[in-house]
Design a protein around this motif. Structure first.
Motif, PDB file in Angstrom:
ATOM      1  N   VAL A 121       0.845  -1.192   0.000  1.00  0.00           N
ATOM      2  CA  VAL A 121       0.000   0.000   0.000  1.00  0.00           C
ATOM      3  C   VAL A 121       0.880   1.241   0.000  1.00  0.00           C
ATOM      4  O   VAL A 121       2.029   1.223   0.464  1.00  0.00           O
ATOM      5  N   LEU A 122       0.323   2.326  -0.547  1.00  0.00           N
ATOM      6  CA  LEU A 122       0.996   3.622  -0.556  1.00  0.00           C
ATOM      7  C   LEU A 122       0.306   4.517   0.462  1.00  0.00           C
ATOM      8  O   LEU A 122      -0.905   4.749   0.384  1.00  0.00           O
ATOM      9  N   LEU A 123       1.080   5.009   1.426  1.00  0.00           N
ATOM     10  CA  LEU A 123       0.553   5.870   2.478  1.00  0.00           C
ATOM     11  C   LEU A 123       0.851   7.327   2.127  1.00  0.00           C
ATOM     12  O   LEU A 123       2.013   7.697   1.944  1.00  0.00           O
ATOM     13  N   ALA A 175       1.006  13.996   5.465  1.00  0.00           N
ATOM     14  CA  ALA A 175       1.859  15.165   5.675  1.00  0.00           C
ATOM     15  C   ALA A 175       2.682  15.029   6.945  1.00  0.00           C
ATOM     16  O   ALA A 175       3.748  15.612   7.068  1.00  0.00           O
ATOM     17  N   ARG A 176       2.186  14.263   7.911  1.00  0.00           N
ATOM     18  CA  ARG A 176       2.915  14.091   9.157  1.00  0.00           C
ATOM     19  C   ARG A 176       3.720  12.799   9.109  1.00  0.00           C
ATOM     20  O   ARG A 176       3.256  11.781   8.613  1.00  0.00           O
ATOM     21  N   VAL A 177       4.901  12.831   9.642  1.00  0.00           N
ATOM     22  CA  VAL A 177       5.820  11.693   9.528  1.00  0.00           C
ATOM     23  C   VAL A 177       5.514  10.616  10.551  1.00  0.00           C
ATOM     24  O   VAL A 177       5.543   9.425  10.242  1.00  0.00           O
ATOM     25  N   ALA A 178       5.183  10.983  11.779  1.00  0.00           N
ATOM     26  CA  ALA A 178       5.101  10.019  12.874  1.00  0.00           C
ATOM     27  C   ALA A 178       4.038   8.957  12.632  1.00  0.00           C
ATOM     28  O   ALA A 178       4.321   7.755  12.707  1.00  0.00           O
ATOM     29  N   LEU A 179       2.793   9.364  12.334  1.00  0.00           N
ATOM     30  CA  LEU A 179       1.724   8.382  12.170  1.00  0.00           C
ATOM     31  C   LEU A 179       1.951   7.479  10.964  1.00  0.00           C
ATOM     32  O   LEU A 179       1.839   6.250  11.095  1.00  0.00           O
ATOM     33  N   PRO A 180       2.258   8.001   9.758  1.00  0.00           N
ATOM     34  CA  PRO A 180       2.525   7.079   8.637  1.00  0.00           C
ATOM     35  C   PRO A 180       3.653   6.098   8.937  1.00  0.00           C
ATOM     36  O   PRO A 180       3.588   4.934   8.520  1.00  0.00           O
ATOM     37  N   ALA A 181       4.681   6.551   9.672  1.00  0.00           N
ATOM     38  CA  ALA A 181       5.796   5.651   9.988  1.00  0.00           C
ATOM     39  C   ALA A 181       5.342   4.524  10.913  1.00  0.00           C
ATOM     40  O   ALA A 181       5.707   3.363  10.724  1.00  0.00           O
ATOM     41  N   ARG A 182       4.523   4.854  11.920  1.00  0.00           N
ATOM     42  CA  ARG A 182       4.017   3.811  12.825  1.00  0.00           C
ATOM     43  C   ARG A 182       3.090   2.866  12.075  1.00  0.00           C
ATOM     44  O   ARG A 182       3.118   1.653  12.303  1.00  0.00           O
ATOM     45  N   LEU A 183       2.265   3.418  11.190  1.00  0.00           N
ATOM     46  CA  LEU A 183       1.354   2.578  10.426  1.00  0.00           C
ATOM     47  C   LEU A 183       2.119   1.651   9.490  1.00  0.00           C
ATOM     48  O   LEU A 183       1.816   0.460   9.392  1.00  0.00           O
ATOM     49  N   ALA A 228       4.526  -1.442   2.786  1.00  0.00           N
ATOM     50  CA  ALA A 228       4.007  -0.078   2.833  1.00  0.00           C
ATOM     51  C   ALA A 228       5.107   0.915   2.503  1.00  0.00           C
ATOM     52  O   ALA A 228       6.246   0.779   2.965  1.00  0.00           O
ATOM     53  N   ASP A 229       4.762   1.901   1.676  1.00  0.00           N
ATOM     54  CA  ASP A 229       5.658   3.013   1.350  1.00  0.00           C
ATOM     55  C   ASP A 229       4.964   4.318   1.707  1.00  0.00           C
ATOM     56  O   ASP A 229       3.726   4.414   1.646  1.00  0.00           O
ATOM     57  N   ILE A 230       5.753   5.324   2.063  1.00  0.00           N
ATOM     58  CA  ILE A 230       5.214   6.621   2.496  1.00  0.00           C
ATOM     59  C   ILE A 230       5.634   7.698   1.513  1.00  0.00           C
ATOM     60  O   ILE A 230       6.791   7.741   1.077  1.00  0.00           O
ATOM     61  N   ALA A 257       3.170  12.105  -7.490  1.00  0.00           N
ATOM     62  CA  ALA A 257       3.562  12.708  -8.766  1.00  0.00           C
ATOM     63  C   ALA A 257       4.863  12.131  -9.297  1.00  0.00           C
ATOM     64  O   ALA A 257       5.015  11.952 -10.514  1.00  0.00           O
ATOM     65  N   ALA A 258       5.811  11.836  -8.411  1.00  0.00           N
ATOM     66  CA  ALA A 258       7.123  11.374  -8.860  1.00  0.00           C
ATOM     67  C   ALA A 258       7.254   9.856  -8.880  1.00  0.00           C
ATOM     68  O   ALA A 258       8.326   9.338  -9.191  1.00  0.00           O
ATOM     69  N   VAL A 259       6.175   9.147  -8.585  1.00  0.00           N
ATOM     70  CA  VAL A 259       6.234   7.688  -8.545  1.00  0.00           C
ATOM     71  C   VAL A 259       5.990   7.138  -9.948  1.00  0.00           C
ATOM     72  O   VAL A 259       4.966   7.447 -10.564  1.00  0.00           O
ATOM     73  N   PRO A 260       6.919   6.343 -10.518  1.00  0.00           N
ATOM     74  CA  PRO A 260       6.723   5.788 -11.863  1.00  0.00           C
ATOM     75  C   PRO A 260       5.450   4.953 -11.957  1.00  0.00           C
ATOM     76  O   PRO A 260       5.006   4.344 -10.971  1.00  0.00           O
ATOM     77  N   ALA A 261       4.869   4.920 -13.142  1.00  0.00           N
ATOM     78  CA  ALA A 261       3.611   4.192 -13.350  1.00  0.00           C
ATOM     79  C   ALA A 261       3.738   2.718 -12.982  1.00  0.00           C
ATOM     80  O   ALA A 261       2.817   2.127 -12.398  1.00  0.00           O
ATOM     81  N   ASP A 262       4.881   2.093 -13.308  1.00  0.00           N
ATOM     82  CA  ASP A 262       5.055   0.675 -12.986  1.00  0.00           C
ATOM     83  C   ASP A 262       4.998   0.427 -11.485  1.00  0.00           C
ATOM     84  O   ASP A 262       4.493  -0.604 -11.031  1.00  0.00           O
ATOM     85  N   GLU A 263       5.522   1.376 -10.715  1.00  0.00           N
ATOM     86  CA  GLU A 263       5.482   1.224  -9.265  1.00  0.00           C
ATOM     87  C   GLU A 263       4.065   1.426  -8.737  1.00  0.00           C
ATOM     88  O   GLU A 263       3.627   0.725  -7.815  1.00  0.00           O
ATOM     89  N   LEU A 264       3.328   2.368  -9.315  1.00  0.00           N
ATOM     90  CA  LEU A 264       1.952   2.587  -8.879  1.00  0.00           C
ATOM     91  C   LEU A 264       1.106   1.340  -9.102  1.00  0.00           C
ATOM     92  O   LEU A 264       0.217   1.032  -8.309  1.00  0.00           O
ATOM     93  N   ARG A 265       1.400   0.619 -10.186  1.00  0.00           N
ATOM     94  CA  ARG A 265       0.619  -0.585 -10.490  1.00  0.00           C
ATOM     95  C   ARG A 265       0.880  -1.722  -9.502  1.00  0.00           C
ATOM     96  O   ARG A 265       0.148  -2.709  -9.482  1.00  0.00           O
ATOM     97  N   ALA A 266       1.912  -1.590  -8.680  1.00  0.00           N
ATOM     98  CA  ALA A 266       2.235  -2.630  -7.703  1.00  0.00           C
ATOM     99  C   ALA A 266       1.460  -2.466  -6.402  1.00  0.00           C
ATOM    100  O   ALA A 266       1.490  -3.353  -5.548  1.00  0.00           O
ATOM    101  N   TYR A 267       0.751  -1.343  -6.245  1.00  0.00           N
ATOM    102  CA  TYR A 267       0.036  -1.098  -4.994  1.00  0.00           C
ATOM    103  C   TYR A 267      -1.380  -1.663  -5.049  1.00  0.00           C
ATOM    104  O   TYR A 267      -2.059  -1.575  -6.074  1.00  0.00           O
ATOM    105  N   GLY A 268      -1.805  -2.211  -3.916  1.00  0.00           N
ATOM    106  CA  GLY A 268      -3.162  -2.718  -3.815  1.00  0.00           C
ATOM    107  C   GLY A 268      -4.135  -1.712  -3.247  1.00  0.00           C
ATOM    108  O   GLY A 268      -5.348  -1.889  -3.335  1.00  0.00           O
ATOM    109  N   ALA A 269      -3.634  -0.619  -2.652  1.00  0.00           N
ATOM    110  CA  ALA A 269      -4.490   0.420  -2.095  1.00  0.00           C
ATOM    111  C   ALA A 269      -3.645   1.655  -1.831  1.00  0.00           C
ATOM    112  O   ALA A 269      -2.420   1.571  -1.686  1.00  0.00           O
ATOM    113  N   VAL A 270      -4.307   2.802  -1.790  1.00  0.00           N
ATOM    114  CA  VAL A 270      -3.662   4.038  -1.393  1.00  0.00           C
ATOM    115  C   VAL A 270      -4.417   4.587  -0.194  1.00  0.00           C
ATOM    116  O   VAL A 270      -5.655   4.558  -0.153  1.00  0.00           O
TER     117      VAL A 270
END
Length: 345
Positions: A163-165, A168-176, A187-189, A194-207
């Motif tokens: 999943v792509l998280l 704007a805040r670092v602490a909660l996404p990092a704990r999640l 999980a990636d944060i 905008a800067a994530v390549p299309a091939d990488e976006l296709r690897a996510y199951g949820a945002v």
């Protein structure tokens, strides 16, 4: 008397991972469930948290060994011609308990009989037998075709367990992200996509959108996924509470049809929860809230077996006061909702 014929098939299933109120975790597992006469066999076991031996995360050699066993091309792993049908999702150790059955050939047919709960080398049918399940007779051609398809690679593609998280805040996404990785979900944060390549976006199951992400940021992320030609669920965080967010993500990653989810509906007010289940199963309800000192409070408010249909469950007002959420868990399913409070006046 010979057992009547039953249809046999396989279907993707999920054992949802979780971060529980007491700090324990449940690992996310994807597997193939046995479908008998059009219904998942696991659903006939109302209080069982288990997976079949046909899990997506086991090495190909072990999957081949499991399939060959079910086809009776290798010796039974347990005395009396017994095979594990469902086992512990955490460790697959027989000592944790497993559903086993005798599998045998009868001419060209395969018969599953004498289902039992087993924790040691031998099954005790008198005390631990599932007397209301089986025996099932499967036509050999249908049975072999369904299992052989797994080895031929002809099966539904496994769910994208990353999943792509967006936050704007670092602490909660990092704990999640850390919690998700603990239960087996990548999980990636990022602040945007905008800067994530299309091939990488296709690897996510949820945002997943954090509570502080603006509507403008959300729209930009949705456009990035649309431009990449991928349609994924978008999760709006109900509250800055990691177990609640994990539950929302697990629900989003469950791509199975609604008819194969045990939890069909969940709503909650300050007085009661409305829960609908599709088959008899154990349901646990946990209330989460953030107190005035921004500490997370969790309380189990119900734990019991519910019959198919809709149920109204009274809630402790203290457990759901203020900004709170309710998470419902059943074997293989999870739902999370915000608790709705009546407006004053």
């Amino acid at each position: 008397m010979a057992a009547p014929y039953a249809s046999f098939g396989l279907a993707p299933a999920t054992r949802a991972g979780a971060v529980l109120a007491d700090g324990d975790v449940q690992v996310h597992r994807d597997f193939m469930d046995f479908v008998v006469d059009g219904h998942p066999l696991l659903f006939r076991l109302s209080d069982l948290d288990a997976v079949s031996p046909l899990a997506s995360d086991i090495p190909p050699a072990i999957l081949t060994e499991q399939v060959r066993g079910l086809l009776l091309e290798s010796d039974a792993p347990l005395p009396g011609g017994r095979y594990v049908i469902y086992g512990c999702p955490e460790c697959a150790d027989l000592a944790c308990g497993a559903v086993t059955a005798v599998i045998q050939r009868d001419g060209d047919d395969f018969v599953w009989r004498d289902f039992a709960w087993q924790t040691g080398e031998h099954a005790d049918l008198a005390f631990n037998g599932y007397h209301g399940i089986g025996p099932y007779r499967f036509a050999g051609a249908e049975y072999r075709a369904a299992l052989a398809a797994l080895l031929d690679g002809d099966r539904t593609a496994p769910a994208r367990r990353r999943v792509l998280l967006i936050g704007a805040r670092v602490a909660l996404p990092a704990r999640l992200a850390a919690a998700l990785r603990t239960i087996g979900i990548g999980a990636d944060i990022a602040e945007d996509a905008a800067a994530v390549p299309a091939d990488e976006l296709r690897a996510y199951g949820a945002v997943v959108f954090g509570t502080a992400v603006t509507e403008e940021q959300r729209s930009a992320v949705r456009r990035s996924f649309a431009d990449a030609g991928v349609d994924v669920p978008h999760v709006d965080g109900l509250a800055p509470i990691v177990p609640v967010l994990v539950a929302q993500i697990e629900h989003a990653l469950d791509g199975g049809p609604d008819g194969r989810r045990r939890l069909a509906r969940l709503t909650a007010t300050g007085a009661a929860a409305e829960v609908e289940v599709t088959s008899a199963c154990r349901v646990r309800l946990t209330a989460y809230r953030v107190d005035r000192l921004h500490r997370t409070r969790a309380q189990d408010v119900f734990d019991g077996v519910l019959e198919p249909g809709a149920h109204r469950i009274a809630l402790d007002a203290g457990a759901v006061k203020g900004r709170s959420c309710l998470v419902a868990r059943a074997p293989g399913s999870v739902l999370a909702v915000a608790v709705r409070h009546r407006e004053p006046g």
